[in-house]
Design a protein around this motif. Structure first.
Motif, PDB file in Angstrom:
ATOM      1  N   UNK A  99      62.931  -6.855 -68.679  1.00  0.00           N
ATOM      2  CA  UNK A  99      62.072  -8.139 -69.051  1.00  0.00           C
ATOM      3  C   UNK A  99      60.641  -7.763 -69.211  1.00  0.00           C
ATOM      4  N   UNK A 100      60.216  -8.677 -70.255  1.00  0.00           N
ATOM      5  CA  UNK A 100      58.660  -8.432 -70.397  1.00  0.00           C
ATOM      6  C   UNK A 100      58.075  -9.817 -70.446  1.00  0.00           C
ATOM      7  N   UNK A 156      51.561 -17.588 -71.688  1.00  0.00           N
ATOM      8  CA  UNK A 156      52.337 -16.611 -71.124  1.00  0.00           C
ATOM      9  C   UNK A 156      53.535 -16.686 -72.018  1.00  0.00           C
ATOM     10  N   UNK A 157      54.055 -15.459 -72.497  1.00  0.00           N
ATOM     11  CA  UNK A 157      55.190 -15.181 -73.157  1.00  0.00           C
ATOM     12  C   UNK A 157      56.228 -14.416 -72.410  1.00  0.00           C
ATOM     13  N   UNK A 158      57.378 -14.652 -72.474  1.00  0.00           N
ATOM     14  CA  UNK A 158      58.376 -13.912 -71.712  1.00  0.00           C
ATOM     15  C   UNK A 158      59.889 -13.540 -72.749  1.00  0.00           C
ATOM     16  N   UNK A 159      60.496 -12.452 -72.491  1.00  0.00           N
ATOM     17  CA  UNK A 159      61.732 -12.090 -73.066  1.00  0.00           C
ATOM     18  C   UNK A 159      62.358 -11.106 -72.226  1.00  0.00           C
ATOM     19  N   UNK A 160      63.821 -11.084 -72.531  1.00  0.00           N
ATOM     20  CA  UNK A 160      64.559 -10.261 -71.937  1.00  0.00           C
ATOM     21  C   UNK A 160      65.340  -9.565 -73.073  1.00  0.00           C
ATOM     22  N   UNK A 200      47.513  -8.892 -70.007  1.00  0.00           N
ATOM     23  CA  UNK A 200      48.154  -8.158 -69.277  1.00  0.00           C
ATOM     24  C   UNK A 200      50.000  -8.290 -69.343  1.00  0.00           C
ATOM     25  N   UNK A 201      50.611  -6.977 -69.281  1.00  0.00           N
ATOM     26  CA  UNK A 201      51.970  -7.112 -69.669  1.00  0.00           C
ATOM     27  C   UNK A 201      52.690  -6.728 -68.472  1.00  0.00           C
ATOM     28  N   UNK A 202      53.763  -7.099 -67.970  1.00  0.00           N
ATOM     29  CA  UNK A 202      54.490  -6.689 -67.017  1.00  0.00           C
ATOM     30  C   UNK A 202      55.880  -6.557 -67.659  1.00  0.00           C
ATOM     31  N   UNK A 203      56.316  -5.368 -67.293  1.00  0.00           N
ATOM     32  CA  UNK A 203      57.841  -4.588 -67.640  1.00  0.00           C
ATOM     33  C   UNK A 203      58.539  -4.544 -66.413  1.00  0.00           C
ATOM     34  N   UNK A 204      59.791  -5.065 -66.456  1.00  0.00           N
ATOM     35  CA  UNK A 204      60.495  -4.973 -65.189  1.00  0.00           C
ATOM     36  C   UNK A 204      62.029  -4.386 -65.702  1.00  0.00           C
ATOM     37  N   UNK A 205      62.571  -3.192 -65.027  1.00  0.00           N
ATOM     38  CA  UNK A 205      63.569  -2.607 -65.518  1.00  0.00           C
ATOM     39  C   UNK A 205      64.642  -2.899 -64.708  1.00  0.00           C
ATOM     40  N   UNK A 206      65.947  -3.224 -65.070  1.00  0.00           N
ATOM     41  CA  UNK A 206      67.033  -3.401 -64.203  1.00  0.00           C
ATOM     42  C   UNK A 206      68.038  -2.492 -64.645  1.00  0.00           C
TER      43      UNK A 206
END
Length: 110
Positions: free
Chosen positions: A4-5, A101-105, A56-62
């Motif tokens: 997720x970003x 705020x933008x987000x993508x999977x 600011x960018x947040x990267x979450x890895x699953x």
């Protein structure tokens, strides 16, 4: 792997507010997110700018999309959102310092 970003564009001088909200809090131990089965890790990145809008960018890895969906449906995650709604008497307003705020999977293919 599933990623997720999220990217926030902020008014000048406010990137620290996103970092404070989503950053690690060593004195509190692992967060509920970090304890979730299938969670691999997350990073917060701040774009280097001298002045003007900040990013600011947040990267979450699953491990998988399923692991992320399990977190989204978890009682802990839902309770956190309900608490914010209760605190604000409805959906919390977007802070004025957040311009967008933008987000993508994403599914990692290589």
């Amino acid at each position: 792997m599933f990623v997720q970003i999220r990217k926030w564009t902020l008014t000048e001088g406010n990137s620290d507010k996103i970092i404070e909200r989503f950053g690690k809090k060593p004195d509190q131990g692992p967060s509920l997110l970090e304890k979730q089965m299938g969670f691999i890790g997350r990073e917060l990145l701040v774009k280097n700018v001298r002045r003007g809008e900040e990013e600011v960018v947040m990267i979450v890895r699953w491990d998988s999309e399923e692991a992320w969906k399990n977190w989204e449906k978890s009682p802990e995650h839902i309770a956190g959102h309900k608490a914010k709604i209760k605190e604000h008497g409805g959906k919390p307003p977007k802070p004025e310092y957040v311009l967008s705020m933008e987000h993508g999977n994403y599914t990692v293919v290589e």
